[in-house]
Design a protein around this motif. Structure first.
Motif, short mmCIF file in Angstrom:
data_model
loop_
_atom_site.label_atom_id
_atom_site.label_comp_id
_atom_site.label_asym_id
_atom_site.label_seq_id
_atom_site.Cartn_x
_atom_site.Cartn_y
_atom_site.Cartn_z
N ALA A 330 -45.35 18.57 -7.16
CA ALA A 330 -44.05 18.11 -6.24
C ALA A 330 -43.30 17.83 -7.49
N LYS A 331 -43.33 16.80 -8.37
CA LYS A 331 -42.73 16.49 -9.45
C LYS A 331 -42.30 17.75 -10.56
N GLU A 332 -43.19 18.83 -10.69
CA GLU A 332 -42.64 19.90 -11.37
C GLU A 332 -41.56 20.71 -10.58
N LEU A 333 -41.75 20.79 -9.18
CA LEU A 333 -40.77 21.45 -8.37
C LEU A 333 -39.46 20.92 -8.35
N PHE A 334 -39.52 19.38 -8.42
CA PHE A 334 -38.27 18.47 -8.32
C PHE A 334 -37.41 18.79 -9.57
N ASN A 335 -38.35 18.80 -10.73
CA ASN A 335 -37.55 19.23 -12.16
C ASN A 335 -36.88 20.58 -12.16
N GLN A 336 -37.65 21.47 -11.42
CA GLN A 336 -37.23 22.85 -11.48
C GLN A 336 -35.84 22.83 -10.63
N ILE A 337 -35.58 22.28 -9.44
CA ILE A 337 -34.52 22.17 -8.80
C ILE A 337 -33.34 21.20 -9.69
N ILE A 338 -33.62 20.06 -10.15
CA ILE A 338 -32.54 19.27 -10.97
C ILE A 338 -32.32 19.96 -12.14
N SER A 339 -32.85 20.99 -12.77
CA SER A 339 -32.51 21.58 -13.92
C SER A 339 -31.21 22.94 -13.45
N ASP A 340 -31.23 23.08 -12.33
CA ASP A 340 -30.42 24.41 -11.81
C ASP A 340 -30.05 24.00 -10.34
N PHE A 341 -29.57 22.61 -10.20
CA PHE A 341 -29.06 22.29 -8.89
C PHE A 341 -28.24 23.00 -8.17
N ASP A 342 -27.21 23.40 -8.89
CA ASP A 342 -25.91 24.18 -8.26
C ASP A 342 -26.79 25.71 -7.66
N HIS A 343 -27.82 25.95 -8.07
CA HIS A 343 -28.45 27.33 -7.50
C HIS A 343 -28.95 27.03 -6.17
N TYR A 344 -29.80 26.04 -6.23
CA TYR A 344 -30.62 25.48 -5.26
C TYR A 344 -29.60 24.92 -4.14
N TYR A 345 -28.58 24.18 -4.29
CA TYR A 345 -27.51 23.36 -3.41
C TYR A 345 -26.28 23.68 -3.73
N PRO A 346 -25.73 25.01 -3.62
CA PRO A 346 -24.36 25.42 -4.07
C PRO A 346 -23.38 24.33 -3.22
N ASP A 347 -22.41 23.97 -3.92
CA ASP A 347 -21.14 23.31 -3.10
C ASP A 347 -21.84 21.85 -2.39
N SER A 348 -23.03 21.29 -2.85
CA SER A 348 -23.23 19.91 -2.52
C SER A 348 -22.31 19.05 -3.21
N THR A 349 -22.37 17.89 -2.32
CA THR A 349 -21.43 16.85 -2.83
C THR A 349 -22.23 15.83 -3.80
N PRO A 350 -21.44 15.18 -4.63
CA PRO A 350 -21.94 14.03 -5.29
C PRO A 350 -22.91 13.10 -4.56
N LYS A 351 -22.46 12.81 -3.56
CA LYS A 351 -23.38 11.71 -2.80
C LYS A 351 -24.93 12.24 -2.33
N PHE A 352 -24.80 13.76 -2.06
CA PHE A 352 -26.09 14.36 -1.89
C PHE A 352 -26.77 14.44 -3.14
N ARG A 353 -26.20 14.90 -4.32
CA ARG A 353 -27.06 14.84 -5.49
C ARG A 353 -27.76 13.65 -5.85
N GLU A 354 -26.89 12.53 -5.73
CA GLU A 354 -27.24 11.08 -5.95
C GLU A 354 -28.57 10.66 -4.99
#
Length: 380
Positions: A330-354
């Protein structure tokens, strides 16, 4: 969708259902209405007949006018559905006199208490007409139709291009499925938290999701699934007049398949089937024990099955939520998403990323993750 009404004679709806592995119960004669197809997934009412019986198709003006008399059971069935179900009208001009007759009767009987329905029209566009007169005429005509349909509690949604229709239906599907949460995870060891604290957290997580009105889907991952669904079941039974099936889907992975290749193929199909019903995938821990066939030594490794579930979920368009603080895969997958956050969550708000990044913050006990997970799901 469990009910379809169509005035078309073709079998495109039935073929589409068949392609999804669903059984369609077709009804295009009066006798069909009194029969029920075993194991059906959806009912398809073809009120003007079917291409397989062209001599019985409703096509002439005389047939339309005598329809309420000769096909009264269809009129009754459609009237009942218009009163009790929400309709989405697609590709429908509302020139059908039979539907006009039924809607008028419903409006007279129910007045201000009609069921809310929806319809999608393509907006009248100047580019589609050769002169201003034709454009103005059709624009006014569309505005009058929209106003008229409002009398029957049918809200019209206007789109600029037919491609928008596909996107709207995809978005509706995603939002509907987001009420169903899948938990991916396995654990042979539980890190610094220990087994008891981890199982308590998972049980509470199951309870909270049911309290929030979510449905849960689980493949009962080793060391994870049992505690998770136990909390969900406890909460379901605490609710009066609630059925387990309305809130919980459990499908245990088939273990006793001798051939490794066949077992892998079956598990992949199993995962696709589970995940296709859901809209949110949580990933927790993800470790397993493997035994060296020669030395017999046992080693803890990251769960590769969780990797596959992550990729399938991403392909299906699910919202992916790896709980990084739980470590392991799960830690590995979390880092994978964070490294390319806009790909997994395009148009997300700063509040959501936080809120999402807080899932990676270390906690001394896992129960403190509950509010963080709840915040992310709520924002989704």
């Amino acid at each position: 969708i469990s009910t379809y009404w169509t005035t078309n004679y073709d079998d495109l709806i039935e073929k589409a259902l068949d392609n999804e592995g669903k059984i369609a119960d077709k009804k295009f004669t009066k006798n069909h209405l009194s029969q029920t197809k075993k194991g059906r997934s959806a009912v398809v009412y073809k009120m003007h007949g079917d291409a397989s019986l062209p001599d019985q198709a409703i096509i002439t003006k005389d047939q339309y006018e005598s329809y309420p008399l000769h096909f009264a059971p269809f009129v009754t069935a459609l009237s009942g559905d218009l009163v009790s179900k929400t309709f989405l009208f697609l590709g429908f001009s509302f020139n059908d006199p039979n539907l006009d007759y039924i809607l008028s009767r419903i409006r007279i009987h129910f007045e201000q208490n009609q069921r809310q329905h929806y319809c999608i029209f393509k907006r009248v566009n100047r580019a589609d007409y050769s002169n201003d007169e034709d454009f103005s005429y059709n624009l006014l005509k569309q505005q009058f139709v929209i106003k008229d349909l409002a009398r029957f509690s049918i809200k019209v949604v206007l789109i600029d291009a037919w491609n928008d229709l596909t996107r709207i239906l995809e978005e509706i599907t995603k939002r509907f499925r987001c009420k169903n949460v899948f938990l991916s995870g396995s654990a042979h060891e539980f890190g610094s938290w220990g087994q008891t604290a981890t199982e308590l957290f998972l049980s509470k997580l199951g309870e909270v999701l049911i309290q929030e009105g979510f449905k849960i889907t689980s493949g009962l991952g080793l060391g994870i699934g049992n505690a998770f669904i136990s909390g969900a079941i406890k909460e379901i039974y605490n609710r009066k007049y609630t059925k387990i099936d309305d809130y919980l889907t459990m499908k245990v992975f088939p273990q006793f398949v001798a051939d490794p290749t066949e077992r892998k193929n079956i598990w992949t199909a199993w995962r696709k089937d589970l995940l296709s019903q859901t809209g949110i995938a949580l990933f927790f821990m993800g470790n397993k024990i493997v035994k060296d066939p020669e030395s017999g030594k046992q080693t803890i490794v990251l769960a590769d099955g969780m990797d596959e579930e992550f990729h399938i979920a991403h392909e299906l368009g699910l919202k992916l939520i790896p709980i990084g603080a739980s470590g392991y895969k799960a830690k590995e997958l979390f880092n994978q998403i964070i490294s390319d956050f806009d790909h997994y969550y395009p148009d997300s708000t700063p509040k959501f990323r936080e809120a999402f990044e807080k899932l990676n913050e270390e906690v001394d006990e896992p129960v403190k993750l509950l509010s963080k997970i709840h915040d992310v799901i709520k924002l989704i």
